[in-house]
Write a protein that holds these residues in place. Structure first.
Motif, mmCIF file in Angstrom:
data_model
loop_
_atom_site.group_PDB
_atom_site.id
_atom_site.type_symbol
_atom_site.label_atom_id
_atom_site.label_comp_id
_atom_site.label_asym_id
_atom_site.label_seq_id
_atom_site.Cartn_x
_atom_site.Cartn_y
_atom_site.Cartn_z
ATOM 1 N N VAL A 104 -6.765 6.207 12.255
ATOM 2 C CA VAL A 104 -7.814 5.842 13.204
ATOM 3 C C VAL A 104 -9.156 6.240 12.611
ATOM 4 C CG1 VAL A 104 -8.814 6.347 15.464
ATOM 5 C CG2 VAL A 104 -6.351 5.973 15.246
ATOM 6 N N ALA A 105 -10.003 5.239 12.354
ATOM 7 C CA ALA A 105 -11.311 5.489 11.755
ATOM 8 C C ALA A 105 -12.432 5.500 12.787
ATOM 9 C CB ALA A 105 -11.602 4.426 10.695
ATOM 10 N N GLY A 106 -12.122 5.216 14.057
ATOM 11 C CA GLY A 106 -13.139 5.203 15.107
ATOM 12 C C GLY A 106 -12.747 6.089 16.265
ATOM 13 N N HIS A 141 -19.357 13.084 13.408
ATOM 14 C CA HIS A 141 -18.969 14.110 14.385
ATOM 15 C C HIS A 141 -18.379 13.492 15.658
ATOM 16 C CE1 HIS A 141 -22.332 16.797 12.435
ATOM 17 N NE2 HIS A 141 -21.332 16.529 11.608
ATOM 18 N N ARG A 142 -17.546 12.492 15.501
ATOM 19 C CA ARG A 142 -17.074 11.718 16.639
ATOM 20 C C ARG A 142 -15.913 12.402 17.371
ATOM 21 N NH1 ARG A 142 -14.022 9.752 12.401
ATOM 22 N NH2 ARG A 142 -11.907 8.972 12.873
ATOM 23 N N ASP A 143 -15.565 11.849 18.520
ATOM 24 C CA ASP A 143 -14.338 12.154 19.222
ATOM 25 C C ASP A 143 -13.257 11.178 18.750
ATOM 26 O OD1 ASP A 143 -15.959 13.875 20.767
ATOM 27 O OD2 ASP A 143 -16.294 12.301 22.262
ATOM 28 N N VAL A 144 -12.026 11.644 18.682
ATOM 29 C CA VAL A 144 -10.927 10.756 18.302
ATOM 30 C C VAL A 144 -10.421 9.977 19.510
ATOM 31 C CG1 VAL A 144 -8.647 10.609 17.245
ATOM 32 C CG2 VAL A 144 -10.276 12.329 16.441
ATOM 33 N N LEU A 145 -10.189 10.678 20.621
ATOM 34 C CA LEU A 145 -9.668 10.044 21.826
ATOM 35 C C LEU A 145 -10.477 10.532 23.017
ATOM 36 C CD1 LEU A 145 -7.521 8.387 23.384
ATOM 37 C CD2 LEU A 145 -6.055 10.417 23.334
ATOM 38 N N HIS A 290 -16.245 15.068 9.393
ATOM 39 C CA HIS A 290 -15.028 14.489 9.944
ATOM 40 C C HIS A 290 -15.137 14.537 11.462
ATOM 41 C CE1 HIS A 290 -13.726 18.612 10.849
ATOM 42 N NE2 HIS A 290 -14.108 18.925 9.618
ATOM 43 N N ALA A 291 -14.129 14.046 12.147
ATOM 44 C CA ALA A 291 -14.148 14.059 13.611
ATOM 45 C C ALA A 291 -14.227 15.492 14.133
ATOM 46 C CB ALA A 291 -12.895 13.368 14.143
ATOM 47 N N TRP A 292 -14.985 15.677 15.210
ATOM 48 C CA TRP A 292 -15.217 17.028 15.719
ATOM 49 C C TRP A 292 -14.331 17.380 16.914
ATOM 50 C CZ3 TRP A 292 -20.609 19.690 15.775
ATOM 51 C CH2 TRP A 292 -21.071 19.810 14.461
ATOM 52 N N VAL A 293 -13.980 16.419 17.740
ATOM 53 C CA VAL A 293 -13.188 16.691 18.937
ATOM 54 C C VAL A 293 -11.955 15.789 18.922
ATOM 55 C CG1 VAL A 293 -13.132 16.645 21.468
ATOM 56 C CG2 VAL A 293 -15.206 17.402 20.280
ATOM 57 N N ALA A 294 -10.780 16.379 19.088
ATOM 58 C CA ALA A 294 -9.559 15.574 19.092
ATOM 59 C C ALA A 294 -9.437 14.780 20.391
ATOM 60 C CB ALA A 294 -8.343 16.473 18.892
ATOM 61 N N GLY A 317 -10.123 21.120 20.147
ATOM 62 C CA GLY A 317 -8.912 20.333 20.294
ATOM 63 C C GLY A 317 -8.943 19.545 21.586
ATOM 64 N N VAL A 318 -9.268 20.235 22.696
ATOM 65 C CA VAL A 318 -9.485 19.593 23.992
ATOM 66 C C VAL A 318 -10.812 20.079 24.543
ATOM 67 C CG1 VAL A 318 -8.652 19.259 26.346
ATOM 68 C CG2 VAL A 318 -7.003 19.461 24.469
#
Length: 509
Positions: A104-106, A141-145, A290-294, A317-318
């Motif tokens: 997942v790149a977004g 610094h995005r969120d994954v989900l 990289h992503a900052w928040v899972a 993580g959450v």
């Protein structure tokens, strides 16, 4: 607990706090101090206000990973479930992600009510587990989900002509009833917002936040806000579903109440049984590209995250924002990848307008602040039940600016790397004028692995450490009065869990 059981408990060395104890009739009773401070009822934290396990939604769609970026693949599948009709409970169903690696790149957005994203397991082997592998740093610094609307409303939307004043001179911490100027504006079941403004008078009463050498908090900066449901209206007397976690003193600020329009709110959605692995390059104590928040929960009510593992996030993580009545259970937030500094490595983190959040049986490693409220005066009713932090690099704590009503219940430290591992205290000029970081908060039956818990008493309020093991003290980084300390290093505290005892007492009625 019967009289016989109470006597038996005493005989084997068990003891009860004088502030929250089970009486001979089996009822939980509280003792307030001369200022009206008492331990509040935390039992409303969790899915649907506590006392209900999140449901098992039926699987209605199943997908497998595709080659390359799976962002659009996952989004389309979630959105397809999101247009299905709801059942009587507001549920649409679960999207099952079969075993494999989903690159997942977004950012994937679960933005529909009644939808679950479910994996088949959260271990690292993609042959038998569901592994979402977050790649790259776009956007940075995005969120994954993201689960919920993602909106930033701060609960400001109000139904027309519903605002009125709370006219009770004093609503003490722990109370659920009060008088209003016009009770005809409300009906049972209304979702209401109470706002206690941050006035010059209130700021004076709390010493401007006691921010050390930093500027004191400013008028309007820290309004105390509560999201509640009306359970009864009797003339101008209103009862809500859960207590307030701070005194509402009319001599210091005029509290108002209005019905919220619930704009953009997502309900009954969750995340289950999957792993989010965030890729990074180089040194895990340096790289942040990289992503900052899972998983971010934002604009969500009555949701859940369970049985998941998150690894190599920079911030959390959450993380919760504008979220109420959520349970996060049996989750692991492991091995953050970032520099070790402020604003990062908050493994389980509650931000602004997070209320009645239950973190249960969660595990954190290498955190700066493993379990934390970073939400200031809009965050309250946060429960960390049986949380474990291994290798702590800073303390779990109320972090800044008058977060209220936090409960660390059976918190456990393993091999901490710092001296102070749990804090209910003043943080002075740390950060940006953090000052009094939490109030009316409790550490109950916690194990600090021989390290330090700091508990201090804020002006107009109190914090509590009861039955905790380690160095329990009021001596913190900034000099303030010691909070309530009882039974330090004394085994046998009963009830063993405050949250579970409060929940059982409430459900018995």
């Amino acid at each position: 607990m019967s009289t016989l059981e109470a006597n038996s408990a005493h005989a084997i060395g068990r003891w009860q706090s004088r502030l929250a104890r089970v009486n001979s009739r089996g009822r939980l009773v509280y003792q307030a101090d001369a200022s009206g401070n008492q331990i509040p009822d935390f039992s409303h934290a969790g899915y649907r206000g506590g006392g209900q396990e999140p449901p098992e939604l039926p699987t209605v769609a199943t997908i497998r990973p595709v080659d390359g970026d799976n962002t659009a693949h996952l989004q389309a599948a979630l959105d397809a479930v999101g247009v299905r009709p709801k059942d009587a409970n507001g549920h649409r169903g679960a999207l099952l992600l079969e075993a494999g690696t989903y690159r997942v790149a977004g950012t994937v957005r679960l933005r529909h009510s009644g939808v679950v994203i479910r994996g088949v397991g959260d271990d690292e082997d993609p042959a038998t587990n569901t592994v979402i592998r977050a790649t790259g740093d776009t956007p940075t610094h995005r969120d994954v989900l993201v689960v919920g609307s993602g909106a930033n409303t701060q609960w400001r939307g109000e139904k027309p002509n519903t605002r009125t004043n709370v006219t009770s001179d004093l609503v003490n911490v722990g109370q659920r009833e009060f008088d209003v100027a016009d009770g005809s504006k409300f009906r049972q079941g209304d979702n209401v917002i109470l706002v206690h403004p941050c006035t010059a008078e209130w700021l004076q009463a709390v010493d401007g936040g006691a921010t050390g050498i930093d500027e004191p908090w400013s008028v309007g900066s820290q309004p105390i806000t509560y999201n509640r449901f009306v359970t009864d209206v009797d003339g101008n007397h209103v009862t809500v579903d859960a207590p307030v976690f701070n005194h509402l003193d009319r001599s210091l600020a005029q509290t108002t109440i209005h019905t919220w329009d619930r704009a953009s709110l997502v309900t009954e959605s969750g995340v289950e049984n999957l792993r989010i692995h965030i890729e990074f390059a180089g040194d895990p104590d340096v790289d942040e590209a990289h992503a900052w928040v899972a998983v971010r929960l934002r604009g969500l009510e009555d949701g859940w995250v369970r049985g998941c593992t998150f690894r190599h996030f920079a911030k959390a993580g959450v993380e919760t924002n504008e979220t109420t009545r959520v349970t996060v259970s049996d989750c692991r937030a492991l091995d953050p990848a970032s520099i070790i500094t402020g604003g990062l490595r908050y493994n389980f983190n509650t931000e602004g307008f997070s209320q009645h959040i239950l973190f249960q049986d969660c595990y954190a490693t290498k955190a700066r602040h493993a379990f934390i409220s970073n939400g200031t005066s809009g965050a309250s009713g946060i429960v960390f039940l049986r949380g474990t932090s291994a290798g702590s690099l800073a303390s779990s704590e109320g972090h800044r600016r008058w977060s209220q009503g936090m409960l660390f219940d059976n918190h456990r430290e393993v091999a901490p790397a710092v001296q102070i591992t749990l804090g209910l205290y003043n943080r002075g000029d740390y950060g940006t004028g953090h000052g009094w970081a939490t109030v009316h908060s409790v550490a109950w039956n916690c194990d600090l692995a021989g390290r330090t818990l700091v508990v201090q008493r804020p002006p107009t309020g109190q914090n509590y450490a009861i039955g905790c093991r380690g160095i329990v003290t009021g001596d913190g980084p900034f000099d303030h009065p010691t909070g309530h300390i009882e039974g330090a290093n004394r085994p046998g505290l009963t009830p063993g869990s405050l949250y579970e005892a409060q929940l059982a007492a409430r459900l018995r009625g």
